[in-house]
Design an enzyme around this catalytic site. Sequence first.
Site, PDB file in Angstrom:
ATOM      1  N   ALA A 164       0.860  -1.196   0.000  1.00  0.00           N
ATOM      2  CA  ALA A 164       0.000   0.000   0.000  1.00  0.00           C
ATOM      3  C   ALA A 164       0.888   1.236   0.000  1.00  0.00           C
ATOM      4  O   ALA A 164       0.700   2.154   0.794  1.00  0.00           O
ATOM      5  CB  ALA A 164      -0.929  -0.029   1.206  1.00  0.00           C
ATOM      6  N   LYS A 177      12.420   1.347 -21.531  1.00  0.00           N
ATOM      7  CA  LYS A 177      12.342   2.179 -20.325  1.00  0.00           C
ATOM      8  C   LYS A 177      13.610   2.000 -19.495  1.00  0.00           C
ATOM      9  O   LYS A 177      14.146   2.963 -18.926  1.00  0.00           O
ATOM     10  CB  LYS A 177      11.093   1.781 -19.518  1.00  0.00           C
ATOM     11  CG  LYS A 177      10.731   2.805 -18.463  1.00  0.00           C
ATOM     12  CD  LYS A 177       9.394   2.505 -17.817  1.00  0.00           C
ATOM     13  CE  LYS A 177       9.138   3.490 -16.682  1.00  0.00           C
ATOM     14  NZ  LYS A 177       8.322   2.938 -15.629  1.00  0.00           N
ATOM     15  N   SER A 211       2.953   3.949  -2.953  1.00  0.00           N
ATOM     16  CA  SER A 211       2.460   4.947  -3.908  1.00  0.00           C
ATOM     17  C   SER A 211       1.582   4.323  -4.995  1.00  0.00           C
ATOM     18  O   SER A 211       0.390   4.645  -5.109  1.00  0.00           O
ATOM     19  CB  SER A 211       3.642   5.681  -4.539  1.00  0.00           C
ATOM     20  OG  SER A 211       4.498   6.160  -3.529  1.00  0.00           O
ATOM     21  N   ASN A 238      19.197   8.409 -15.182  1.00  0.00           N
ATOM     22  CA  ASN A 238      19.116   8.465 -13.715  1.00  0.00           C
ATOM     23  C   ASN A 238      20.462   8.402 -12.997  1.00  0.00           C
ATOM     24  O   ASN A 238      20.725   9.226 -12.116  1.00  0.00           O
ATOM     25  CB  ASN A 238      18.158   7.382 -13.202  1.00  0.00           C
ATOM     26  CG  ASN A 238      16.729   7.633 -13.643  1.00  0.00           C
ATOM     27  OD1 ASN A 238      16.499   8.251 -14.678  1.00  0.00           O
ATOM     28  ND2 ASN A 238      15.761   7.166 -12.887  1.00  0.00           N
ATOM     29  N   ASN A 294       9.466  -1.620 -11.714  1.00  0.00           N
ATOM     30  CA  ASN A 294      10.287  -0.974 -12.732  1.00  0.00           C
ATOM     31  C   ASN A 294      11.503  -1.860 -13.008  1.00  0.00           C
ATOM     32  O   ASN A 294      11.917  -2.626 -12.153  1.00  0.00           O
ATOM     33  CB  ASN A 294      10.743   0.382 -12.171  1.00  0.00           C
ATOM     34  CG  ASN A 294      11.122   1.342 -13.262  1.00  0.00           C
ATOM     35  OD1 ASN A 294      11.022   1.046 -14.447  1.00  0.00           O
ATOM     36  ND2 ASN A 294      11.568   2.514 -12.858  1.00  0.00           N
TER      37      ASN A 294
END
Length: 305
Positions: free
Chosen positions: A10, A184, A12, A192, A105
């Site tokens: 729980a 991605k 983002s 990054n 990700n």
Amino acid sequence: MSSTWHILGAGSLGSLWACRLARAGKAVRLILRDGQRLQAYQQAGGLTLVEQDHARMYAIPAETAEGDGPIHRLLLACKAYDAAPAVARLAPRLAADAEIVLLQNGLGSQDEVADQAPLARCIFASSTEGAFSESDWRVRFAGQGFNWLGDPGYPGVPQWFDDLHAAGIPAQWSVDILTRLWRKLALNCAINPLTVLHDCQNGGLLGHLDEIDSLCAELGELLRQCGQPKAADDLGEEVQRVILATAANYSSMYQDVRAGRRTEVHYLLGHACRAAERHGMALPQLEHLHQRLVDNLRARGLPCA
Ligand code: NAP
């Protein structure tokens, strides 16, 4: 098959998905880390989603991994490094026909999850939506975006896919989800780590375009070698477009490092370097970048894997 969405994490994105599905009348159950987190959640009374400064609480039922009942549909909404251990704990509850949607990700955690749940169907997701936790159990929807979901092993659209549209979750079934995830990952590798090393917003990288060009050349080679030539197309141009369009933003890795949080480097640049090694490729710029990043994280006392 049960139509309940079990959502693990729980944080983002998990809260963003949970609140929208609950608002659309879908059955949702949260799976929280342990009894202490469950008690804290129950005291709060639910999850609050803030959208355009309008806050609304959703009293979504929650449990821990040790709760009762089989799980047919699981949305895994934790960080990549937490994914496989979380699924290992849930494995005894996964039904024979279980489907797991993986929001992580990067790449690598999906295979780790599949190892823990070999019979489950693993559906990979790539999200450009943005959300962040303002405090425990309160999440702000910060950036409109899109979600692509797909299963590299089987192209059939899951029977529940329309739940997403009903819940206002923008999503499309993608038959080339791996290409999207690799693309991605490559964009992330080119942007990054350098924002961390140069201590800058994305736009600060405009002063380092030579370095980025040589990284993109190596990343393109890697993508082609990994059977992802489409993910390599015009990579350098897209990296520059992203830097310009997000010039004032701080990258997610930069924000994690600044906040003293563990990064997902192992599943991003780390995954790229391991893939290169597996293919016997020498990619000196990428390896050097990884080494500098690892040294930087270590010096800050942060995990580098
Ligand atoms: P997050 O805010 O840190 O939330 C992760 C949640 O997972 C935390 O609430 C954590 O619980 C929970 N968790 C970890 N292990 C668990 C376990 N074993 N059982 C139950 N809960 C567990 O992370 P996020 O930002 O939502 O990111 C999730 C993934 O989505 C990442 O891979 C990220 O890169 C990707 N993503 C995020 C965004 C975004 O805008 N946030 C956008 C695109 C992609 P505790 O609170 O108890 O620690």
